[in-house]
Design a protein around this motif. Structure first.
Motif, PDB file in Angstrom:
ATOM      1  N   PRO A 144       0.840  -1.210   0.018  1.00  0.00           N
ATOM      2  CA  PRO A 144       0.051   0.082   0.053  1.00  0.00           C
ATOM      3  C   PRO A 144       0.821   1.311  -0.105  1.00  0.00           C
ATOM      4  CG  PRO A 144      -0.230  -1.239   2.039  1.00  0.00           C
ATOM      5  CD  PRO A 144       0.741  -1.889   1.212  1.00  0.00           C
ATOM      6  N   LEU A 145       0.313   2.215  -0.527  1.00  0.00           N
ATOM      7  CA  LEU A 145       0.968   3.490  -0.632  1.00  0.00           C
ATOM      8  C   LEU A 145       0.449   4.484   0.358  1.00  0.00           C
ATOM      9  CD1 LEU A 145       0.956   4.127  -4.686  1.00  0.00           C
ATOM     10  CD2 LEU A 145       2.794   3.424  -3.160  1.00  0.00           C
ATOM     11  N   THR A 146       1.234   5.575   0.787  1.00  0.00           N
ATOM     12  CA  THR A 146       0.667   6.502   1.721  1.00  0.00           C
ATOM     13  C   THR A 146       0.112   7.517   0.771  1.00  0.00           C
ATOM     14  OG1 THR A 146       2.875   7.855   1.546  1.00  0.00           O
ATOM     15  CG2 THR A 146       2.574   6.345   3.342  1.00  0.00           C
ATOM     16  N   ASP A 147      -0.486   8.541   1.662  1.00  0.00           N
ATOM     17  CA  ASP A 147      -1.312   9.674   0.749  1.00  0.00           C
ATOM     18  C   ASP A 147      -0.215  10.452   0.279  1.00  0.00           C
ATOM     19  OD1 ASP A 147      -3.682   8.771   1.577  1.00  0.00           O
ATOM     20  OD2 ASP A 147      -3.946   9.747   3.238  1.00  0.00           O
ATOM     21  N   GLU A 175       2.762   9.664  -1.098  1.00  0.00           N
ATOM     22  CA  GLU A 175       3.237   8.858  -2.341  1.00  0.00           C
ATOM     23  C   GLU A 175       2.294   8.787  -3.399  1.00  0.00           C
ATOM     24  OE1 GLU A 175       6.407   5.809  -0.370  1.00  0.00           O
ATOM     25  OE2 GLU A 175       4.186   5.162  -0.392  1.00  0.00           O
ATOM     26  N   TYR A 176       1.033   8.599  -3.043  1.00  0.00           N
ATOM     27  CA  TYR A 176      -0.069   8.537  -4.163  1.00  0.00           C
ATOM     28  C   TYR A 176      -0.239   9.875  -4.573  1.00  0.00           C
ATOM     29  CZ  TYR A 176      -4.617   7.527  -6.154  1.00  0.00           C
ATOM     30  OH  TYR A 176      -5.552   7.151  -7.188  1.00  0.00           O
ATOM     31  N   ALA A 177      -0.092  11.172  -4.025  1.00  0.00           N
ATOM     32  CA  ALA A 177      -0.322  12.327  -4.534  1.00  0.00           C
ATOM     33  C   ALA A 177       0.739  12.506  -5.269  1.00  0.00           C
ATOM     34  CB  ALA A 177      -0.413  13.604  -3.284  1.00  0.00           C
ATOM     35  N   ASP A 178       2.124  12.249  -4.930  1.00  0.00           N
ATOM     36  CA  ASP A 178       3.284  12.611  -6.041  1.00  0.00           C
ATOM     37  C   ASP A 178       3.098  11.623  -7.266  1.00  0.00           C
ATOM     38  OD1 ASP A 178       4.303  14.208  -4.037  1.00  0.00           O
ATOM     39  OD2 ASP A 178       5.759  12.729  -3.150  1.00  0.00           O
ATOM     40  N   TYR A 179       2.818  10.596  -7.253  1.00  0.00           N
ATOM     41  CA  TYR A 179       2.433   9.826  -8.449  1.00  0.00           C
ATOM     42  C   TYR A 179       1.215  10.475  -9.476  1.00  0.00           C
ATOM     43  CZ  TYR A 179       0.541   6.125 -11.426  1.00  0.00           C
ATOM     44  OH  TYR A 179      -0.031   5.481 -12.469  1.00  0.00           O
ATOM     45  N   LEU A 180       0.166  10.851  -8.888  1.00  0.00           N
ATOM     46  CA  LEU A 180      -0.778  11.580  -9.596  1.00  0.00           C
ATOM     47  C   LEU A 180      -0.113  12.908 -10.223  1.00  0.00           C
ATOM     48  CD1 LEU A 180      -4.008  11.030  -7.483  1.00  0.00           C
ATOM     49  CD2 LEU A 180      -3.424   9.850  -9.872  1.00  0.00           C
ATOM     50  N   THR A 194       2.083  11.952 -13.173  1.00  0.00           N
ATOM     51  CA  THR A 194       1.298  11.388 -14.238  1.00  0.00           C
ATOM     52  C   THR A 194       0.631  12.618 -14.836  1.00  0.00           C
ATOM     53  OG1 THR A 194       1.400   9.416 -13.044  1.00  0.00           O
ATOM     54  CG2 THR A 194      -0.306   9.754 -15.049  1.00  0.00           C
TER      55      THR A 194
END
Length: 148
Positions: free
Chosen positions: A112-115, A117-122, A125
């Protein structure tokens, strides 16, 4: 009144009349050998050897004829390997309990990703997509209608 089959049997000639057509003329076989030998030309010499000459096209076997046994063996091996794979897949034990299913799904899942890490990925992208769209728009704007 005679039946139709009796009428037909009356129309058939007797055996002696039917065999008259198949006679050999008198003395036919008496001079047959001399007549046959007289038709053979004597000025040609017969070949001295009894060897038969094979045409050049038949001297070497065609490629397909030579490799056919090997292709048969290869096809048989491929069939055995394919059947072995099907047999191996069909002999695997299915998952019986919901705990086994859950554990197998969990094993395949991604960590699972932290919030953050997920925000950085989005963000990365979305920026890449926006930059690509901007580059396409600039390229199309620079082209004239004739070039498009």
């Amino acid at each position: 009144m005679p039946t139709p089959s009796e009428d037909l049997t009356r129309q058939i000639p007797p055996l002696s009349e039917r065999l008259q057509h198949y006679r050999v003329p008198e003395g036919y076989f008496d001079d047959l050998s001399t007549r046959i030998l007289s038709q053979i030309p004597l000025d040609e010499q017969a070949p001295a050897t009894d060897a038969v000459e094979v045409p050049s096209s038949h001297r070497r076997a065609k490629l397909w004829v030579r490799i056919r046994p090997w292709t048969t063996i290869a096809a048989a091996l491929i069939a055995v390997v394919a059947l072995w794979g099907v047999w191996q897949v069909s002999t695997q034990e299915p998952l019986h309990s919901s705990e086994e299913v859950a554990s197998s799904v969990y094993d395949l899942s991604v960590t699972p990703l932290t919030d953050a890490e997920y925000a950085d990925y989005l963000y990365e992208t979305c920026v890449d997509i926006l930059l690509d769209d901007y580059a396409i728009g600039e390229t199309l704007a620079a082209l004239s209608d004739d070039e498009i």
